[in-house]
Design a protein around this motif. Structure first.
Motif, PDB file in Angstrom:
ATOM      1  N   ASN A   1      44.892  38.687  54.984  1.00 35.68           N
ATOM      2  CA  ASN A   1      44.277  39.774  54.383  1.00 35.68           C
ATOM      3  C   ASN A   1      45.179  40.395  53.316  1.00 35.68           C
ATOM      4  OD1 ASN A   1      41.717  39.246  55.719  1.00 35.68           O
ATOM      5  ND2 ASN A   1      42.405  40.580  57.416  1.00 35.68           N
ATOM      6  N   ALA A   2      46.558  40.612  53.480  1.00 35.29           N
ATOM      7  CA  ALA A   2      47.280  41.145  52.579  1.00 35.29           C
ATOM      8  C   ALA A   2      47.638  40.203  51.520  1.00 35.29           C
ATOM      9  CB  ALA A   2      48.691  41.462  53.356  1.00 35.29           C
ATOM     10  N   MET A   3      47.763  38.948  51.876  1.00 33.46           N
ATOM     11  CA  MET A   3      47.908  38.070  50.552  1.00 33.46           C
ATOM     12  C   MET A   3      46.763  37.926  49.837  1.00 33.46           C
ATOM     13  SD  MET A   3      50.986  37.269  51.072  1.00 33.46           S
ATOM     14  CE  MET A   3      51.216  36.132  49.683  1.00 33.46           C
ATOM     15  N   GLU A   4      45.474  37.952  50.187  1.00 36.89           N
ATOM     16  CA  GLU A   4      44.227  38.163  49.492  1.00 36.89           C
ATOM     17  C   GLU A   4      44.235  39.279  48.723  1.00 36.89           C
ATOM     18  OE1 GLU A   4      40.304  37.252  48.148  1.00 36.89           O
ATOM     19  OE2 GLU A   4      41.930  36.069  48.965  1.00 36.89           O
ATOM     20  N   ALA A   5      44.670  40.440  49.155  1.00 26.61           N
ATOM     21  CA  ALA A   5      44.416  41.463  48.464  1.00 26.61           C
ATOM     22  C   ALA A   5      45.412  41.631  47.147  1.00 26.61           C
ATOM     23  CB  ALA A   5      44.848  43.007  49.253  1.00 26.61           C
ATOM     24  N   VAL A   6      46.854  41.106  47.571  1.00 31.01           N
ATOM     25  CA  VAL A   6      47.889  41.246  46.702  1.00 31.01           C
ATOM     26  C   VAL A   6      47.464  40.201  45.300  1.00 31.01           C
ATOM     27  CG1 VAL A   6      49.972  39.926  46.111  1.00 31.01           C
ATOM     28  CG2 VAL A   6      49.815  41.791  48.205  1.00 31.01           C
ATOM     29  N   MET A   7      46.836  38.952  45.715  1.00 30.84           N
ATOM     30  CA  MET A   7      46.597  37.977  44.689  1.00 30.84           C
ATOM     31  C   MET A   7      45.265  38.535  43.992  1.00 30.84           C
ATOM     32  SD  MET A   7      47.054  34.313  46.670  1.00 30.84           S
ATOM     33  CE  MET A   7      46.826  33.476  44.935  1.00 30.84           C
ATOM     34  N   VAL A   8      44.178  39.066  44.428  1.00 31.81           N
ATOM     35  CA  VAL A   8      43.136  39.821  43.826  1.00 31.81           C
ATOM     36  C   VAL A   8      43.515  40.835  42.901  1.00 31.81           C
ATOM     37  CG1 VAL A   8      41.142  41.106  44.034  1.00 31.81           C
ATOM     38  CG2 VAL A   8      41.379  38.984  45.257  1.00 31.81           C
ATOM     39  N   ASP A   9      44.701  41.668  43.486  1.00 28.72           N
ATOM     40  CA  ASP A   9      44.907  42.826  42.605  1.00 28.72           C
ATOM     41  C   ASP A   9      46.109  42.371  41.481  1.00 28.72           C
ATOM     42  OD1 ASP A   9      45.358  45.597  42.132  1.00 28.72           O
ATOM     43  OD2 ASP A   9      47.653  45.410  42.720  1.00 28.72           O
ATOM     44  N   ARG A  10      46.652  41.322  41.607  1.00 27.49           N
ATOM     45  CA  ARG A  10      47.463  40.625  40.431  1.00 27.49           C
ATOM     46  C   ARG A  10      47.300  39.156  40.392  1.00 27.49           C
ATOM     47  NH1 ARG A  10      50.313  43.507  44.268  1.00 27.49           N
ATOM     48  NH2 ARG A  10      51.930  45.146  43.809  1.00 27.49           N
TER      49      ARG A  10
ATOM     50  N   LYS B   1      37.084  30.187  44.763  1.00 28.41           N
ATOM     51  CA  LYS B   1      38.244  30.727  43.992  1.00 28.41           C
ATOM     52  C   LYS B   1      38.939  31.081  45.135  1.00 28.41           C
ATOM     53  CE  LYS B   1      36.761  31.601  39.157  1.00 28.41           C
ATOM     54  NZ  LYS B   1      36.688  32.833  38.161  1.00 28.41           N
ATOM     55  N   ARG B   2      38.284  31.958  46.094  1.00 22.97           N
ATOM     56  CA  ARG B   2      39.126  32.617  47.181  1.00 22.97           C
ATOM     57  C   ARG B   2      39.583  31.550  48.138  1.00 22.97           C
ATOM     58  NH1 ARG B   2      37.474  34.112  52.783  1.00 22.97           N
ATOM     59  NH2 ARG B   2      38.611  36.057  53.419  1.00 22.97           N
ATOM     60  N   VAL B   3      39.052  30.454  48.469  1.00 17.38           N
ATOM     61  CA  VAL B   3      39.761  29.331  49.117  1.00 17.38           C
ATOM     62  C   VAL B   3      40.964  28.782  48.450  1.00 17.38           C
ATOM     63  CG1 VAL B   3      39.247  26.718  49.703  1.00 17.38           C
ATOM     64  CG2 VAL B   3      37.577  28.417  50.299  1.00 17.38           C
ATOM     65  N   LEU B   4      40.843  28.619  47.012  1.00 18.30           N
ATOM     66  CA  LEU B   4      41.793  28.157  46.276  1.00 18.30           C
ATOM     67  C   LEU B   4      42.956  29.106  46.205  1.00 18.30           C
ATOM     68  CD1 LEU B   4      40.045  26.710  43.158  1.00 18.30           C
ATOM     69  CD2 LEU B   4      41.234  25.229  44.973  1.00 18.30           C
ATOM     70  N   ARG B   5      42.883  30.318  46.238  1.00 18.44           N
ATOM     71  CA  ARG B   5      43.963  31.233  46.469  1.00 18.44           C
ATOM     72  C   ARG B   5      44.692  31.106  47.499  1.00 18.44           C
ATOM     73  NH1 ARG B   5      39.843  34.921  44.222  1.00 18.44           N
ATOM     74  NH2 ARG B   5      39.476  35.682  46.224  1.00 18.44           N
TER      75      ARG B   5
ATOM     76  N   ARG C   1      49.822  28.195  44.278  1.00 15.63           N
ATOM     77  CA  ARG C   1      50.179  29.150  43.302  1.00 15.63           C
ATOM     78  C   ARG C   1      50.494  30.593  44.182  1.00 15.63           C
ATOM     79  NH1 ARG C   1      50.354  27.303  38.499  1.00 15.63           N
ATOM     80  NH2 ARG C   1      51.030  29.251  37.477  1.00 15.63           N
ATOM     81  N   ILE C   2      50.154  30.709  45.370  1.00 16.55           N
ATOM     82  CA  ILE C   2      50.291  31.652  46.165  1.00 16.55           C
ATOM     83  C   ILE C   2      51.985  32.137  46.375  1.00 16.55           C
ATOM     84  CG2 ILE C   2      50.416  30.666  48.471  1.00 16.55           C
ATOM     85  CD1 ILE C   2      48.739  32.707  49.862  1.00 16.55           C
ATOM     86  N   ARG C   3      52.663  30.824  46.102  1.00 16.31           N
ATOM     87  CA  ARG C   3      53.784  30.797  46.244  1.00 16.31           C
ATOM     88  C   ARG C   3      54.587  31.994  45.179  1.00 16.31           C
ATOM     89  NH1 ARG C   3      53.172  26.538  42.933  1.00 16.31           N
ATOM     90  NH2 ARG C   3      54.527  26.094  41.074  1.00 16.31           N
ATOM     91  N   TYR C   4      53.995  32.348  44.218  1.00 16.31           N
ATOM     92  CA  TYR C   4      54.605  33.505  43.318  1.00 16.31           C
ATOM     93  C   TYR C   4      54.535  34.902  43.984  1.00 16.31           C
ATOM     94  CZ  TYR C   4      53.987  29.946  39.729  1.00 16.31           C
ATOM     95  OH  TYR C   4      54.050  28.643  38.921  1.00 16.31           O
TER      96      TYR C   4
ATOM     97  N   TRP D   1      47.176  33.053  38.862  1.00 18.48           N
ATOM     98  CA  TRP D   1      46.456  31.927  39.526  1.00 18.48           C
ATOM     99  C   TRP D   1      44.943  32.062  38.721  1.00 18.48           C
ATOM    100  CZ3 TRP D   1      41.526  33.957  40.690  1.00 18.48           C
ATOM    101  CH2 TRP D   1      41.446  35.263  41.442  1.00 18.48           C
ATOM    102  N   LYS D   2      44.679  32.961  38.023  1.00 19.76           N
ATOM    103  CA  LYS D   2      43.620  33.120  37.312  1.00 19.76           C
ATOM    104  C   LYS D   2      42.861  31.972  36.452  1.00 19.76           C
ATOM    105  CE  LYS D   2      40.312  36.816  35.354  1.00 19.76           C
ATOM    106  NZ  LYS D   2      40.266  38.007  34.744  1.00 19.76           N
TER     107      LYS D   2
END
Length: 422
Positions: free
Chosen positions: A318-327, A342-346, A353-356, A331-332
């Motif tokens: 959940n923390a990683m999902e929030a971080v990626m959506v916020d930034r 897109k949620r699955v791909l994140r 690209r979650i590695r960033y 990945w966009k």
């Protein structure tokens, strides 16, 4: 016997091909896993940083070359990996980070970056000046590319002489997959045309000679070509050696060279072995290693959610999902589909690209909370079977989460190691 970069072409010519894995990651746990694996196997530990990731201005990691070198040196000391076993490489060194500027400005920055890399002890240098800068075509012709490569090689040679140590080994050629993989589902990838590879070699050889850098060209050990391998967000194109046969035959006329293969992630042992046998002796891997790191972290997140009532329901996820959506900037532009896709791909895209995002404070805090929750705790075997099959050795003993992460990355590195030993 440990195989070194300058031995690869000779070994292929003798009919005993060997390979070297190039670890392309700045994640400290991946670096630790690579250095520990190297200590255990005795193999050359080739660790590479890219121009966008690490440069004289900090790159997206915030590290300059000397910082990256110091990080590797520090972890190597902790892991007992000898310094003479480690090679640092600079990948795609050229104007790419500044290609939105005029060519002279971009190349001036590239020269500063090159000086910083070589001064920091990087001795495997991929010269990549193929991209157009402001007002230029996206891809440049071979002659312009070679002239700019020579310009950077001149800086590398001067810096190496001034700072001491071995002179650089070079990789040329730029026909590579998109960094981090393709953005779409792939059906097939065509290998580099043999004529194109021959032209790249001929023009670089000519331009190095004109610049009185023939000695440096003797230290060109490889050329980057497309062997026909790639991964997208959702699928992998594996090596088909019959399609690369004409390309491979080039090496018969270039006994001092091997091929460098990019984006070999997720190939598996049989294709990797065939690549090494055919002369693709430098196998670059990056996203796969952080993908399996994320895989193991998410498995531990599920295990902690099952074990502890007060831990919560997958708080790391959940923390990683929030971080990626916020930034979304990392990945966009690369993930397509509806919101659910897109949620699955994140989280699960092969391009990883979650590695960033692992260095973002919220992500670091979530990982710290996870590892603290599980450190020293005993995980029942059925939970490991459920969430991380194959990790039986960590069952029912006080858990060290970092050791489990290193083990999982090491599994991928062992696949590469077996392929490189043919």
């Amino acid at each position: 016997m440990r195989v070194t970069l300058d031995q690869l072409a000779r070994l292929r010519g003798e009919g005993t091909p060997r390979g070297i894995t190039s670890v392309c990651s700045a994640h400290p746990v991946v670096l630790r896993a690579a250095l520990r694996h190297g200590r255990k196997t005795g193999a050359t530990v080739l660790i590479e940083a890219t121009c966008n990731q690490v440069n004289h201005l900090g790159g997206y990691t915030g590290m300059q070359p000397r910082d990256f070198s110091a990080l590797v040196e520090s972890i190597a000391g902790e892991e007992g990996c000898p310094a003479d076993q480690i090679v640092l490489g600079g990948d795609h060194l050229g104007p790419n980070p500044w290609r939105d500027r005029p060519a002279d400005e971009a190349m001036a920055e590239a020269e500063k970056m090159m000086e910083a890399y070589v001064a920091a002890g990087f001795r495997k240098i991929h010269l990549d000046t193929s991209m157009g800068c402001a007002g230029e075509p996206p891809a440049l012709d071979d002659e312009t590319t070679a002239k700019r490569a020579v310009r950077l090689a001149t800086i590398a040679e001067m810096t190496a002489r001034d700072t001491g140590g071995e002179m650089p080994l070079y990789i040329i050629g730029t026909e590579v997959p998109p960094p981090g993989g393709a953005d779409h589902v792939l059906d097939a990838i065509e290998p580099t045309a043999p004529a194109a590879a021959r032209q790249t070699l001929a023009i670089h050889r000519e331009m190095f000679a004109k610049a009185q850098l023939s000695d440096a060209f003797q230290r060109v050990i490889g050329i980057v070509v497309q062997p026909g391998v790639e991964f997208g967000n959702r699928n992998v194109i594996t090596y088909q050696r019959d399609k690369a046969d004409a390309l491979v035959r080039i090496l018969n006329d270039e006994p001092g060279l091997v091929f460098e293969a990019h984006s070999t992630d997720y190939q598996g042992e049989p294709p990797l072995t065939e690549l090494v046998e055919d002369g693709f002796a430098i196998l670059k891997v990056g996203p796969e290693l952080t993908f399996v790191l994320r895989e193991a972290l998410y498995a531990l997140d599920l295990i902690a959610s099952d074990l502890f009532l007060d831990y919560g329901d997958r708080p790391l996820f959940n923390a990683m999902e929030a971080v990626m959506v916020d930034r979304p900037e990392n990945w966009k532009q690369h993930y397509d589909g509806n919101d659910a896709e897109k949620r699955v791909l994140r989280h699960y895209s092969l391009s990883d690209r979650i590695r960033y995002y692992w260095t973002v404070p919220e992500a670091r805090a979530a990982v710290k909370r996870l590892t603290a929750a599980l450190a020293g705790k005993r995980v029942p075997l059925p939970l490991l079977w459920q969430h991380l099959p194959g990790a039986d050795q960590f069952a029912d003993i006080p858990l060290d989460p970092q050791e489990l992460l290193i083990w999982r990355i090491g599994k991928s590195l062992s696949t590469y190691d077996r392929a490189c030993r043919v």
